[in-house]
Write a protein that holds these residues in place. Structure first.
Motif, short mmCIF file in Angstrom:
data_model
loop_
_atom_site.label_atom_id
_atom_site.label_comp_id
_atom_site.label_asym_id
_atom_site.label_seq_id
_atom_site.Cartn_x
_atom_site.Cartn_y
_atom_site.Cartn_z
N SER A 264 0.78 -1.24 0.00
CA SER A 264 0.00 0.00 0.00
C SER A 264 0.81 1.28 0.00
O SER A 264 0.30 2.35 -0.36
CB SER A 264 -0.90 0.01 1.24
N GLY A 265 2.04 1.21 0.47
CA GLY A 265 2.83 2.42 0.64
C GLY A 265 2.47 3.22 1.87
O GLY A 265 3.06 4.28 2.12
N ASP A 266 1.53 2.74 2.68
CA ASP A 266 1.08 3.47 3.86
C ASP A 266 2.13 3.41 4.98
O ASP A 266 2.89 2.45 5.10
CB ASP A 266 -0.23 2.91 4.38
N LEU A 267 2.13 4.44 5.80
CA LEU A 267 3.05 4.50 6.93
C LEU A 267 2.66 3.46 7.98
O LEU A 267 1.48 3.23 8.24
CB LEU A 267 3.02 5.90 7.55
N THR A 268 3.68 2.85 8.59
CA THR A 268 3.46 1.80 9.60
C THR A 268 4.32 2.10 10.83
O THR A 268 5.29 1.39 11.10
CB THR A 268 3.79 0.42 9.04
N PRO A 269 4.01 3.14 11.59
CA PRO A 269 4.84 3.47 12.75
C PRO A 269 4.94 2.30 13.72
O PRO A 269 3.95 1.66 14.05
CB PRO A 269 4.10 4.66 13.37
N GLY A 270 6.16 2.03 14.15
CA GLY A 270 6.41 0.91 15.05
C GLY A 270 6.78 -0.36 14.33
O GLY A 270 7.31 -1.29 14.95
N LEU A 271 6.53 -0.42 13.03
CA LEU A 271 6.86 -1.62 12.25
C LEU A 271 7.92 -1.23 11.22
O LEU A 271 7.64 -0.98 10.06
CB LEU A 271 5.61 -2.16 11.54
#
Length: 403
Positions: A74-81
């Motif tokens: 998706s290209g979405d941000l994944t804070p913490g991952l």
């Protein structure tokens, strides 16, 4: 000989489905839904603090490539991952025109759904008169309760007292291709409920309704009502041999953990363990320790979906993911040399989304115990092909392995 463990984290999608605009929650298309990314973002922003706190913490899954899989899809941000993967990872796209449990699982097992499912209209009543008459005739009652689209817990709370008083079964559906019957285990009888669903299933399957689901519950008006773990799904059998059949036909043993047996009508399974996700995790660990060489363990952990996704509970979903990650950390060191563990999902169920239905998403595919690398974007059927190839079993579908 190698062994394989295929674990479906029910509804743990990662966004990016190219056809999400064709699937809806109410009137809103699923475009932009992303179960994992939106949970991670909510945790990082302090919007998922019930029973947990802080950024989403999934160190074991992330080290295998979970965060990278979300960003690939998706290209979405994944804070913490944001770990550097040590596993083999990718993202998978579904082609069956359904975002339901059977469609996802069948395609992961090598067989896309070749027909259009029948869905009941979101009206009241939802069911045709001849179906209602058939239910009443089989149940021996003068009427049914519900007859609409509904949340299982809500419709039980609404109709349980009347159900106990009249004996009428509570019948409802959802955006999935399902016909569900809820009944009290003591007042109506568990076996009577199971017999009712089993008797009705062939007629509903002929309509291309994917599953008839028995939803037993217990309790009383004073203390409230609770669904039990005695749920049973009566699903249409897959139209062609699936991964479990391929393994059995090659002489391997196949273990089902969770509702996997129900989803495939026990086609191609030697045994099954059912229960809560905690019970299923114990069963998975036991099979990692004891399963025979050449065996396949096919598991489904449903509570991400049933308890948190449909109820749009971001905190609860995050807690469940973090619990799963801790348990996974205890299982990974017990894998034998030559084992393959594949972790994936069957669809999405973004708890930040509107509505209560599944969301059309791609899913992560992360593999443990086979080195590291990237599979890229693959198809659901490639999961079955990869597992079969690892076990040295002929691939009977169209998928291609990536290891």
């Amino acid at each position: 000989m190698p062994r394989a463990f295929l674990v479906v984290m029910d509804s743990v999608g990662c966004g990016g489905a190219p056809d999400a605009d064709l699937f809806f929650n109410g009137t809103r298309p699923d475009t932009g839904a992303n179960t994992l990314a939106h949970i991670a973002q909510a945790c990082a922003e302090g919007r998922a603090e019930e029973g947990r706190s802080g950024p989403l913490s999934l160190p074991n899954l992330d080290r295998l490539g979970l965060g990278e899989a979300v960003r690939l899809a998706s290209g979405d941000l994944t804070p913490g991952l944001d770990a550097q993967p040590t596993g083999f990872w990718g993202a998978a796209r579904e082609h069956s025109m359904g975002k339901d449990t059977p469609s996802g699982h069948w395609e992961l097992a090598g067989v896309p759904v070749p027909w259009d499912w029948h869905y009941f209209p979101d009206t009241t009543p939802a069911f045709p008169a001849d179906l209602v008459c058939q239910v009443c005739a089989v149940a021996g009652t003068g009427a049914i309760l519900g007859n609409c689209h509904a949340s299982g817990t809500q419709i039980i709370a609404e109709h349980a007292a009347e159900h106990i008083r009249t004996g009428h079964p509570i019948c409802y559906t959802s955006a999935d291709s399902v016909f569900q019957i809820a009944a009290h285990e003591e007042h109506f009888g568990l076996q009577r409920l199971l017999d009712l669903c089993e008797t009705l299933a062939p007629s509903l399957h002929a309509m291309k309704v994917g599953r008839v689901i028995a939803r037993p519950f217990i309790g009383n008006v004073t203390d409230g009502f609770q669904r039990t773990s005695n749920r049973k799904d009566y699903a249409i059998a897959p139209p062609a041999p699936v991964l479990s059949n391929w393994v059995q036909d090659a002489g391997g043993t196949v273990h089902a953990v969770g509702k996997i047996g129900d989803i495939f009508s026990m086609q191609g399974f030697d045994d099954v363990v059912k229960g809560t996700d905690a019970t299923l995790m114990q069963a998975l660990g036991h099979l990692v320790d004891t399963a025979d060489d050449g065996s396949l363990t096919f598991a489904n952990f449903v509570e991400f979906d049933s308890l948190y996704g449909h109820r749009r509970d971001i905190s609860g979903y995050a807690r469940a993911l973090e619990w799963f990650d801790v348990q996974l950390g205890q299982i990974l060191p017990r894998l034998r040399q030559g084992d393959l563990l594949v972790l994936t999902a069957d669809h999405g169920n973004d708890p930040s989304w509107s509505g209560t239905d599944h969301t059309r998403e791609m899913v992560p595919v992360i593999c443990a115990n086979v080195g590291h690398g990237q599979a890229g974007v693959v198809d659901f059927v490639d999961v079955a092909a990869t597992v079969a190839a690892h076990l040295g079993v002929p691939v009977c579908g169209t998928g291609k392995g990536w290891l």
